[in-house]
Design a protein around this motif. Structure first.
Motif, PDB file in Angstrom:
ATOM      1  N   ASP A 157       0.737  -1.365   0.038  1.00  0.00           N
ATOM      2  CA  ASP A 157      -0.073  -0.117  -0.052  1.00  0.00           C
ATOM      3  C   ASP A 157       0.717   1.208   0.112  1.00  0.00           C
ATOM      4  OD1 ASP A 157      -2.350  -1.760   0.408  1.00  0.00           O
ATOM      5  OD2 ASP A 157      -1.908  -1.635   2.440  1.00  0.00           O
ATOM      6  N   ILE A 158       0.470   2.210  -0.452  1.00  0.00           N
ATOM      7  CA  ILE A 158       1.087   3.671  -0.729  1.00  0.00           C
ATOM      8  C   ILE A 158      -0.137   4.597  -0.373  1.00  0.00           C
ATOM      9  CG2 ILE A 158       2.070   5.230  -2.152  1.00  0.00           C
ATOM     10  CD1 ILE A 158       3.053   2.977  -3.882  1.00  0.00           C
ATOM     11  N   ALA A 159       0.317   5.767   0.529  1.00  0.00           N
ATOM     12  CA  ALA A 159      -0.507   6.713   0.650  1.00  0.00           C
ATOM     13  C   ALA A 159       0.316   8.132   0.272  1.00  0.00           C
ATOM     14  CB  ALA A 159      -0.679   7.071   2.229  1.00  0.00           C
ATOM     15  N   ILE A 160      -0.376   9.085  -0.475  1.00  0.00           N
ATOM     16  CA  ILE A 160       0.533  10.135  -0.985  1.00  0.00           C
ATOM     17  C   ILE A 160      -0.638  11.508  -0.533  1.00  0.00           C
ATOM     18  CG2 ILE A 160      -0.612   9.913  -3.267  1.00  0.00           C
ATOM     19  CD1 ILE A 160       2.274  11.176  -4.347  1.00  0.00           C
ATOM     20  N   ALA A 161       0.540  12.495  -0.031  1.00  0.00           N
ATOM     21  CA  ALA A 161      -0.476  13.738   0.389  1.00  0.00           C
ATOM     22  C   ALA A 161      -0.517  14.851  -0.355  1.00  0.00           C
ATOM     23  CB  ALA A 161       0.147  14.091   1.837  1.00  0.00           C
ATOM     24  N   TRP A 162      -1.549  15.314  -0.999  1.00  0.00           N
ATOM     25  CA  TRP A 162      -1.577  16.529  -1.937  1.00  0.00           C
ATOM     26  C   TRP A 162      -0.898  17.909  -1.248  1.00  0.00           C
ATOM     27  CZ3 TRP A 162      -3.339  17.385  -6.633  1.00  0.00           C
ATOM     28  CH2 TRP A 162      -3.590  18.587  -7.164  1.00  0.00           C
ATOM     29  N   ASP A 163      -1.092  18.130  -0.048  1.00  0.00           N
ATOM     30  CA  ASP A 163      -0.732  19.371   0.406  1.00  0.00           C
ATOM     31  C   ASP A 163       1.014  19.622   0.405  1.00  0.00           C
ATOM     32  OD1 ASP A 163      -3.534  20.587   1.320  1.00  0.00           O
ATOM     33  OD2 ASP A 163      -3.172  18.420   2.348  1.00  0.00           O
ATOM     34  N   THR A 164       1.621  18.675   0.940  1.00  0.00           N
ATOM     35  CA  THR A 164       2.987  18.420   0.962  1.00  0.00           C
ATOM     36  C   THR A 164       3.507  18.177  -0.592  1.00  0.00           C
ATOM     37  OG1 THR A 164       2.936  17.606   3.019  1.00  0.00           O
ATOM     38  CG2 THR A 164       4.696  16.905   1.691  1.00  0.00           C
ATOM     39  N   CYS A 165       3.045  17.430  -1.507  1.00  0.00           N
ATOM     40  CA  CYS A 165       3.614  17.476  -2.919  1.00  0.00           C
ATOM     41  C   CYS A 165       3.397  18.639  -3.429  1.00  0.00           C
ATOM     42  CB  CYS A 165       2.788  16.248  -3.348  1.00  0.00           C
ATOM     43  SG  CYS A 165       2.943  14.703  -2.773  1.00  0.00           S
ATOM     44  N   ASP A 166       2.209  19.390  -3.456  1.00  0.00           N
ATOM     45  CA  ASP A 166       1.845  20.867  -4.083  1.00  0.00           C
ATOM     46  C   ASP A 166       3.064  21.633  -3.594  1.00  0.00           C
ATOM     47  OD1 ASP A 166       0.350  22.359  -5.711  1.00  0.00           O
ATOM     48  OD2 ASP A 166      -0.310  23.248  -4.120  1.00  0.00           O
ATOM     49  N   ARG A 167       3.271  21.663  -2.167  1.00  0.00           N
ATOM     50  CA  ARG A 167       4.157  22.550  -1.845  1.00  0.00           C
ATOM     51  C   ARG A 167       5.394  22.149  -2.163  1.00  0.00           C
ATOM     52  NH1 ARG A 167       4.015  21.167   3.119  1.00  0.00           N
ATOM     53  NH2 ARG A 167       6.100  20.335   3.221  1.00  0.00           N
ATOM     54  N   GLU A 168       5.917  20.833  -2.149  1.00  0.00           N
ATOM     55  CA  GLU A 168       7.300  20.729  -2.700  1.00  0.00           C
ATOM     56  C   GLU A 168       7.491  20.877  -4.020  1.00  0.00           C
ATOM     57  OE1 GLU A 168       8.084  16.954   0.395  1.00  0.00           O
ATOM     58  OE2 GLU A 168       7.519  16.415  -1.250  1.00  0.00           O
ATOM     59  N   ALA A 169       6.698  20.641  -4.844  1.00  0.00           N
ATOM     60  CA  ALA A 169       6.730  20.871  -6.333  1.00  0.00           C
ATOM     61  C   ALA A 169       6.924  22.339  -6.619  1.00  0.00           C
ATOM     62  CB  ALA A 169       5.426  20.192  -7.125  1.00  0.00           C
ATOM     63  N   ALA A 170       6.208  23.044  -6.019  1.00  0.00           N
ATOM     64  CA  ALA A 170       6.272  24.564  -6.136  1.00  0.00           C
ATOM     65  C   ALA A 170       7.652  25.131  -5.758  1.00  0.00           C
ATOM     66  CB  ALA A 170       5.126  25.199  -5.292  1.00  0.00           C
ATOM     67  N   GLU A 171       8.098  24.635  -4.542  1.00  0.00           N
ATOM     68  CA  GLU A 171       9.294  25.108  -3.915  1.00  0.00           C
ATOM     69  C   GLU A 171      10.620  24.712  -5.004  1.00  0.00           C
ATOM     70  OE1 GLU A 171       9.296  23.081  -0.103  1.00  0.00           O
ATOM     71  OE2 GLU A 171       8.282  25.015   0.902  1.00  0.00           O
TER      72      GLU A 171
END
Length: 168
Positions: free
Chosen positions: A102-116
């Motif tokens: 199983d995998i879980a992925i978090a929108w908020d952190t991914c969005d922030r990291e990509a932007a940074e």
């Protein structure tokens, strides 16, 4: 058409609109094929969630009550004992696909990291999913030799998808 490799559940609607299922399928298949595995012989469960949900999971399973980008739970231990050695890969069976985990992925952190990082969100998410699938297969980055193997494998898989090496 091959059966789906990744069973995706979008707990956070932003993942559904983003097309997480298609990105996950592409990343998962590319990772398995790169390692000489037939994607038809395997299954992966993926949950697209938000930071609150992944922080709760991180607290429960890792004792770290903070959000993170991605978590993975392999169905069994496959890691190599010798540092820098490749894990023992499962054979898989198209007639009775093997659950990798199983995998879980978090929108908020991914969005922030990509932007940074100034990267497209799709590229960052693809990298994180390749990374997570490798964890399901027994790859790790705790020891230097293992990290070098895992990062090199990630870079090779991503290059095959037309994406830049995230470690450059």
């Amino acid at each position: 058409m091959d059966p789906r490799l990744v069973d995706t559940i979008a707990e956070d609607d932003r993942w559904q609109a983003f097309g997480l299922d298609g990105i996950a399928e592409r990343a998962g298949r590319a990772t398995l094929r790169d390692l000489g595995l037939d994607p038809a012989g395997f299954e992966i469960s993926l949950m697209g969630c938000d930071d609150a949900r992944i922080a709760a999971l991180n607290a429960e399973f890792r004792g770290k009550p903070l959000p993170t980008n991605v978590l993975s739970w392999p169905s069994e231990e496959r890691g190599a004992e010798a540092e820098g050695a490749a894990p023992d890969l499962p054979a898989g069976d198209p007639d009775m696909p093997e659950e990798l985990g199983d995998i879980a992925i978090a929108w908020d952190t991914c969005d922030r990291e990509a932007a940074e990082a100034g990267k497209p969100m799709a590229d960052h998410v693809t990298h994180l999913l390749v990374h997570a699938v490798l964890h399901l297969l027994g790859y790790d980055h705790e020891r230097d030799g293992d990290a070098a193997l895992m990062e090199g494998t990630e870079a090779r898989v991503l290059a095959g998808l037309g994406l830049a090496n995230p470690y450059d």
